[in-house]
Design an enzyme around this catalytic site. Structure first.
Site, PDB file in Angstrom:
ATOM      1  CG  ASP A   1      -1.706   1.182   1.463  1.00  0.00           C
ATOM      2  OD1 ASP A   1      -1.612   2.138   0.659  1.00  0.00           O
ATOM      3  OD2 ASP A   1      -2.462   1.198   2.456  1.00  0.00           O
ATOM      4  CB  ILE A   2       1.577   3.789  -2.613  1.00  0.00           C
ATOM      5  CG1 ILE A   2       2.852   4.508  -3.062  1.00  0.00           C
ATOM      6  CG2 ILE A   2       0.380   4.722  -2.656  1.00  0.00           C
ATOM      7  CD1 ILE A   2       2.900   4.833  -4.544  1.00  0.00           C
TER       8      ILE A   2
ATOM      9  CG  ASN B   1      -9.949  12.926 -10.919  1.00  0.00           C
ATOM     10  OD1 ASN B   1     -10.049  14.150 -10.868  1.00  0.00           O
ATOM     11  ND2 ASN B   1     -10.411  12.144  -9.956  1.00  0.00           N
TER      12      ASN B   1
ATOM     13  N   GLY C   1      -9.739   4.236  -5.781  1.00  0.00           N
ATOM     14  CA  GLY C   1      -8.437   3.602  -5.960  1.00  0.00           C
ATOM     15  C   GLY C   1      -7.355   4.203  -5.075  1.00  0.00           C
TER      16      GLY C   1
ATOM     17  CG  ASP D   1      -7.108  10.510  -6.295  1.00  0.00           C
ATOM     18  OD1 ASP D   1      -6.410  11.170  -5.507  1.00  0.00           O
ATOM     19  OD2 ASP D   1      -7.884  11.019  -7.138  1.00  0.00           O
TER      20      ASP D   1
ATOM     21  CB  SER E   1      -3.484   4.321 -16.498  1.00  0.00           C
ATOM     22  OG  SER E   1      -3.632   5.709 -16.676  1.00  0.00           O
ATOM     23  CB  THR E   2      -2.917  -0.780 -14.140  1.00  0.00           C
ATOM     24  OG1 THR E   2      -2.626  -0.675 -12.741  1.00  0.00           O
ATOM     25  CG2 THR E   2      -1.707  -0.412 -14.955  1.00  0.00           C
ATOM     26  N   GLY E   3      -5.963   0.607 -12.936  1.00  0.00           N
ATOM     27  CA  GLY E   3      -7.152   0.259 -12.149  1.00  0.00           C
ATOM     28  C   GLY E   3      -8.393   0.743 -12.858  1.00  0.00           C
TER      29      GLY E   3
ATOM     30  CE1 TYR F   1      -9.858   7.592 -14.856  1.00  0.00           C
ATOM     31  CE2 TYR F   1      -7.641   8.457 -15.100  1.00  0.00           C
ATOM     32  CZ  TYR F   1      -8.963   8.638 -14.763  1.00  0.00           C
ATOM     33  OH  TYR F   1      -9.394   9.875 -14.343  1.00  0.00           O
TER      34      TYR F   1
HETATM   35  N1  AR6 Z   1      -1.375   1.564  -2.977  1.00  0.00           N
HETATM   36  C1  AR6 Z   1      -0.789   1.272  -4.160  1.00  0.00           C
HETATM   37  N2  AR6 Z   1      -1.486   0.983  -5.265  1.00  0.00           N
HETATM   38  C2  AR6 Z   1      -2.833   1.003  -5.183  1.00  0.00           C
HETATM   39  C3  AR6 Z   1      -3.528   1.312  -3.976  1.00  0.00           C
HETATM   40  C4  AR6 Z   1      -2.729   1.599  -2.840  1.00  0.00           C
HETATM   41  N3  AR6 Z   1      -3.277   1.907  -1.662  1.00  0.00           N
HETATM   42  N4  AR6 Z   1      -4.858   1.224  -4.219  1.00  0.00           N
HETATM   43  C5  AR6 Z   1      -5.006   0.883  -5.520  1.00  0.00           C
HETATM   44  N5  AR6 Z   1      -3.790   0.727  -6.090  1.00  0.00           N
HETATM   45  P1  AR6 Z   1      -6.436   3.335  -9.701  1.00  0.00           P
HETATM   46  P2  AR6 Z   1      -6.193   4.692 -12.298  1.00  0.00           P
HETATM   47  C6  AR6 Z   1      -3.438   0.358  -7.469  1.00  0.00           C
HETATM   48  O1  AR6 Z   1      -7.796   2.856 -10.018  1.00  0.00           O
HETATM   49  O2  AR6 Z   1      -6.431   3.407 -13.003  1.00  0.00           O
HETATM   50  C7  AR6 Z   1      -9.370   7.400  -9.168  1.00  0.00           C
HETATM   51  O3  AR6 Z   1     -10.736   7.495  -8.942  1.00  0.00           O
HETATM   52  C8  AR6 Z   1      -4.451  -0.409  -8.276  1.00  0.00           C
HETATM   53  O4  AR6 Z   1      -4.394  -1.801  -7.979  1.00  0.00           O
HETATM   54  O5  AR6 Z   1      -6.162   3.850  -8.343  1.00  0.00           O
HETATM   55  O6  AR6 Z   1      -5.041   5.549 -12.743  1.00  0.00           O
HETATM   56  C9  AR6 Z   1      -8.758   8.706  -9.654  1.00  0.00           C
HETATM   57  O7  AR6 Z   1      -9.353   9.809  -9.030  1.00  0.00           O
HETATM   58  C10 AR6 Z   1      -3.983  -0.131  -9.687  1.00  0.00           C
HETATM   59  O8  AR6 Z   1      -2.992  -1.082 -10.081  1.00  0.00           O
HETATM   60  O9  AR6 Z   1      -5.972   4.528 -10.711  1.00  0.00           O
HETATM   61  C11 AR6 Z   1      -9.066   8.663 -11.117  1.00  0.00           C
HETATM   62  O10 AR6 Z   1     -10.380   9.084 -11.381  1.00  0.00           O
HETATM   63  C12 AR6 Z   1      -3.299   1.223  -9.598  1.00  0.00           C
HETATM   64  O11 AR6 Z   1      -3.220   1.529  -8.201  1.00  0.00           O
HETATM   65  C13 AR6 Z   1      -8.940   7.187 -11.466  1.00  0.00           C
HETATM   66  O12 AR6 Z   1      -9.175   6.491 -10.246  1.00  0.00           O
HETATM   67  C14 AR6 Z   1      -4.062   2.328 -10.282  1.00  0.00           C
HETATM   68  O13 AR6 Z   1      -5.448   2.145 -10.060  1.00  0.00           O
HETATM   69  C15 AR6 Z   1      -7.543   6.855 -11.927  1.00  0.00           C
HETATM   70  O14 AR6 Z   1      -7.523   5.528 -12.377  1.00  0.00           O
END
Ligand code: AR6
Length: 186
Positions: free
Chosen positions: A18-19, A32, A40, A42, A129-131, A133
């Site tokens: 967890d970052i 975003n 996610g 964020d 972007s891998t969640g 997005y």
């Molecule tokens: N620590 C590290 N990585 C994480 C954590 C964490 N606590 N939680 C999730 N991830 P995402 P996106 C990973 O969806 O795809 C938001 O609503 C997750 O497994 O967080 O860039 C923003 O406001 C994935 O591999 O970001 C934007 O609207 C990675 O983080 C949108 O999501 C990215 O997933 C951005 O989407």
């Protein structure tokens, strides 16, 4: 378990976790364009870091109206163990013909530039972007590692180089992809 390689003056490491718990000088947020938070990573960063981060994002928004895709802004890390949060905005995956790859590359480059300007010795990236997005994970990992490696190789000798860059994988699939990709470089 850690997988690491050294590029130029910097050690690149893959970790699972967890970052928000990482005490790096800079942690990167996958934000975003509104900079007002979301789900996610964020959501996790704003929840754990407290309202100071959102206040700082609001001030940036008032000045420049958010953050375009591929660019980055920097704020306090609030209550997090990090010193700063760099918020970058990844591309939404739309099939691959809308410049998604180049925009994702830009995220890593602009985040590194800002972190280095602030003297960061350690920088932690999520898998941007891998969640939500929906960027394909293997392609995203390839772009992330290549963009960071290229950036480090191009750093002029007199420029401050970070000592350590962490790729923090939250899910098992990304962790496996990153370990394999980094392992291929060994
Ligand atoms: N620590 C590290 N990585 C994480 C954590 C964490 N606590 N939680 C999730 N991830 P995402 P996106 C990973 O969806 O795809 C938001 O609503 C997750 O497994 O967080 O860039 C923003 O406001 C994935 O591999 O970001 C934007 O609207 C990675 O983080 C949108 O999501 C990215 O997933 C951005 O989407």
């Amino acid at each position: 378990m850690e997988t690491s390689i050294t590029i130029n003056r910097t050690v690149l490491t893959v970790v699972r976790g967890d970052i928000t718990t990482i005490a790096a000088d800079v942690i990167v947020n996958a934000a975003n364009t509104s900079l007002l938070g979301g789900g996610g990573v964020d959501g996790a960063i704003h929840r754990a870091g407290g309202p100071e981060i959102l206040d700082a994002c609001r001030r940036i928004r008032a000045k420049q109206g958010g953050c375009p895709v591929g660019e980055a802004v920097i704020t306090t890390a609030g209550k997090l163990p990090a010193s700063y949060v760099v918020h970058t905005v990844g591309p939404v995956w739309n099939g691959g013909d809308q410049d998604e790859e180049e925009l994702l590359r830009d995220c890593y480059r602009s985040s590194l530039a800002l972190a280095i300007q602030h003297g960061a010795n350690s920088i932690a990236f999520p898998n941007i972007s891998t969640g939500i997005y929906q960027f394909p994970k293997a392609l995203a990992a390839e772009i992330a590692l290549e963009a960071v490696a290229e950036y480090l190789c191009e750093l002029p000798d007199e420029t401050h180089a970070p000592k350590r860059i962490l790729f923090v994988c939250h899910d098992a699939e990304n962790e496996q992809i990153y370990r394999e990709r980094l392992g291929d470089c060994l």
